[in-house]
Each structure stands twice: as structure tokens, then as C-alpha cells.
Design a protein around this motif. Sequence first.
Motif, PDB file in Angstrom:
ATOM      1  N   ILE A   4       0.832  -1.198   0.000  1.00 14.05           N
ATOM      2  CA  ILE A   4       0.000   0.000   0.000  1.00 14.05           C
ATOM      3  C   ILE A   4       0.872   1.256   0.000  1.00 14.05           C
ATOM      4  O   ILE A   4       0.626   2.202  -0.764  1.00 14.05           O
ATOM      5  CB  ILE A   4      -0.957   0.003   1.215  1.00 14.05           C
ATOM      6  N   ILE A   5       1.905   1.256   0.832  1.00 13.66           N
ATOM      7  CA  ILE A   5       2.825   2.394   0.878  1.00 13.66           C
ATOM      8  C   ILE A   5       3.536   2.543  -0.459  1.00 13.66           C
ATOM      9  O   ILE A   5       3.706   3.651  -0.985  1.00 13.66           O
ATOM     10  CB  ILE A   5       3.850   2.222   2.018  1.00 13.66           C
ATOM     11  N   GLU A   6       3.940   1.416  -1.023  1.00  9.95           N
ATOM     12  CA  GLU A   6       4.637   1.422  -2.311  1.00  9.95           C
ATOM     13  C   GLU A   6       3.757   2.038  -3.392  1.00  9.95           C
ATOM     14  O   GLU A   6       4.220   2.852  -4.196  1.00  9.95           O
ATOM     15  CB  GLU A   6       4.996  -0.016  -2.677  1.00  9.95           C
ATOM     16  N   GLU A   7       2.462   1.657  -3.388  1.00  8.79           N
ATOM     17  CA  GLU A   7       1.568   2.207  -4.405  1.00  8.79           C
ATOM     18  C   GLU A   7       1.343   3.701  -4.189  1.00  8.79           C
ATOM     19  O   GLU A   7       1.298   4.475  -5.150  1.00  8.79           O
ATOM     20  CB  GLU A   7       0.221   1.475  -4.410  1.00  8.79           C
ATOM     21  N   ARG A   8       1.203   4.123  -2.942  1.00 10.42           N
ATOM     22  CA  ARG A   8       1.015   5.553  -2.664  1.00 10.42           C
ATOM     23  C   ARG A   8       2.194   6.370  -3.145  1.00 10.42           C
ATOM     24  O   ARG A   8       2.038   7.464  -3.703  1.00 10.42           O
ATOM     25  CB  ARG A   8       0.802   5.771  -1.156  1.00 10.42           C
ATOM     26  N   GLU A   9       3.394   5.848  -2.933  1.00 11.57           N
ATOM     27  CA  GLU A   9       4.594   6.564  -3.371  1.00 11.57           C
ATOM     28  C   GLU A   9       4.667   6.626  -4.893  1.00 11.57           C
ATOM     29  O   GLU A   9       5.039   7.654  -5.475  1.00 11.57           O
ATOM     30  CB  GLU A   9       5.844   5.897  -2.799  1.00 11.57           C
ATOM     31  N   ALA A  10       4.301   5.522  -5.543  1.00 10.45           N
ATOM     32  CA  ALA A  10       4.310   5.499  -7.009  1.00 10.45           C
ATOM     33  C   ALA A  10       3.269   6.461  -7.567  1.00 10.45           C
ATOM     34  O   ALA A  10       3.510   7.155  -8.563  1.00 10.45           O
ATOM     35  CB  ALA A  10       4.045   4.077  -7.508  1.00 10.45           C
ATOM     36  N   PHE A  11       2.102   6.527  -6.913  1.00  7.00           N
ATOM     37  CA  PHE A  11       1.046   7.442  -7.355  1.00  7.00           C
ATOM     38  C   PHE A  11       1.492   8.893  -7.151  1.00  7.00           C
ATOM     39  O   PHE A  11       1.250   9.754  -8.004  1.00  7.00           O
ATOM     40  CB  PHE A  11      -0.254   7.171  -6.597  1.00  7.00           C
ATOM     41  N   ALA A  12       2.157   9.174  -6.030  1.00  5.92           N
ATOM     42  CA  ALA A  12       2.657  10.530  -5.766  1.00  5.92           C
ATOM     43  C   ALA A  12       3.669  10.944  -6.829  1.00  5.92           C
ATOM     44  O   ALA A  12       3.669  12.092  -7.298  1.00  5.92           O
ATOM     45  CB  ALA A  12       3.275  10.598  -4.379  1.00  5.92           C
ATOM     46  N   ALA A  13       4.536  10.017  -7.231  1.00  7.36           N
ATOM     47  CA  ALA A  13       5.521  10.308  -8.273  1.00  7.36           C
ATOM     48  C   ALA A  13       4.815  10.579  -9.611  1.00  7.36           C
ATOM     49  O   ALA A  13       5.217  11.470 -10.375  1.00  7.36           O
ATOM     50  CB  ALA A  13       6.494   9.143  -8.415  1.00  7.36           C
ATOM     51  N   PHE A  14       3.773   9.830  -9.887  1.00  8.11           N
ATOM     52  CA  PHE A  14       2.949  10.031 -11.089  1.00  8.11           C
ATOM     53  C   PHE A  14       2.349  11.444 -11.091  1.00  8.11           C
ATOM     54  O   PHE A  14       2.427  12.168 -12.094  1.00  8.11           O
ATOM     55  CB  PHE A  14       1.861   8.951 -11.117  1.00  8.11           C
ATOM     56  N   LEU A  15       1.793  11.859  -9.963  1.00  5.82           N
ATOM     57  CA  LEU A  15       1.210  13.204  -9.868  1.00  5.82           C
ATOM     58  C   LEU A  15       2.263  14.289 -10.058  1.00  5.82           C
ATOM     59  O   LEU A  15       2.005  15.313 -10.715  1.00  5.82           O
ATOM     60  CB  LEU A  15       0.505  13.397  -8.526  1.00  5.82           C
ATOM     61  N   LEU A  16       3.444  14.085  -9.507  1.00  4.11           N
ATOM     62  CA  LEU A  16       4.529  15.064  -9.666  1.00  4.11           C
ATOM     63  C   LEU A  16       4.909  15.208 -11.139  1.00  4.11           C
ATOM     64  O   LEU A  16       5.150  16.318 -11.623  1.00  4.11           O
ATOM     65  CB  LEU A  16       5.749  14.647  -8.852  1.00  4.11           C
ATOM     66  N   ARG A  17       4.951  14.085 -11.855  1.00  2.89           N
ATOM     67  CA  ARG A  17       5.259  14.148 -13.291  1.00  2.89           C
ATOM     68  C   ARG A  17       4.182  14.923 -14.044  1.00  2.89           C
ATOM     69  O   ARG A  17       4.482  15.743 -14.906  1.00  2.89           O
ATOM     70  CB  ARG A  17       5.394  12.740 -13.885  1.00  2.89           C
TER      71      ARG A  17
END
Length: 217
Positions: A4-17
Motif C-alpha cells: 500500500i505504501i509502495e503504491e502511494r509513493e508510485a502514485f505521488a511520483a505520477f502526480l509530480l510528473r
Amino acid sequence: MNAIIEEREAFAAFLLRLRGKGTVPKQLIAAFEATPRRGFLSGHLHPAAWSDRMLPIECGEAIEGADLQAAVIAALAIEPGNRVLEIGTGSGFTSAVISRLAGRVVTIDRYRTLVEQARQRLEALGITNVIARQADGSNGLGQEGPFDRIVVWAAFETLPRFLLDQLSSGGIVIAPIGPEEGEQVVAKLTKVGSRFDREDIGVVRLQPILAGTAAVI
């Protein structure tokens, strides 16, 4: 690391892009956030769910990177109540996102397996305003128009002018246009009277659109 943490971090990186490329509508961010992308992919691909690379799915097909999907859906400028046609269901992820912005979505694919899997995933999320079915999308879906928005995830060799008749006034088509081999241009076509206004929004390499439906899979 916890999944869950891994997905949240990946989603946050997606939003930053996305934000690095310009303003992202809040409604679109909310639609993506409410749609767990890993649930539309095989388990071994979960770590790459929010990446910007093509990912393989069943039937020898692939889905676009998350960034391209977001850019295309943003360019559709979907309004509440819009009727949307999606040609190329793929995993069902994009129709799930679009369903949270539109009134009704009709999504079609030439592969029965992909349609059935997408339908199961949509039902699991409680999404009820998407109709998914196997159909030949190479000529659109003229008998069921007009649509307010049409999005195509495979490339036409030439401008698909026939889709003009399947759009409501002021409607938008987004489709890749270009040769089977090499780069294609993602074109945003807005219906103005009896013609299209065209705006090119990116360059891709996607599979050509194919006529007919798959007989077996």
C-alpha cells in the motif's frame, strides 16, 4: 516495503510528473486516485503500475503508460453527463477513470477476453455507467451515436473523418494518426459544424487499428 505504501509513493511520483507538465484538473486527479491501477494488471506488474511505460496485458496487447493516459483523458475535457465512446478497452482502466467524469461510457474491444476481464474489474469497483462489449471499432460505432467524446487507443493511418458523423456538436475525438510502422501523432479533433478543428498533443508509437473482432480470444 508494504504494498500500500509502495503504491502511494508510485502514485505521488505520477502526480509530480503530471504537475511538471502543466495544470492537472482536480476532478481528473480524484478520478485516478479512486481507481487502483494495479487492480487492472497482472501481479508481477504491480510495482510498475503508475509508470510511464507500456505494460503488457492479455491477448498479446499492451496498455499505454499512465502519463499518456492522463494526458489524453485531460485533453478530452469531459463534462458531467457526457456520453463517451472508447475504442480499445484494454485492461478497462481508462474506462474506469472516464466513468468517474462522464455520464455514460461505451467501451469496445476486438478481444472478448479483454472485454470480459474489464467487465469483471468494473463490477468489482461498483462502476455501473460503463457498457463493455466486444465489437469492431475500426469504423467507430455509428449506430449508437452521437457521442460527446470519442477516444481511440490504436492508430488510424489517415484522419478518421467518418467519426465526425458520430459526434455531437462541439464534440471531441482524440486518436493517434500515422503509419503502422513508426511514430504517430495524437490528434485532438473538435467538431465545428461540418468540419474538425485539429490540435496535435503528442507523439506515440501504438498499434494500428484492426478491422473485425478476434474469433477465438
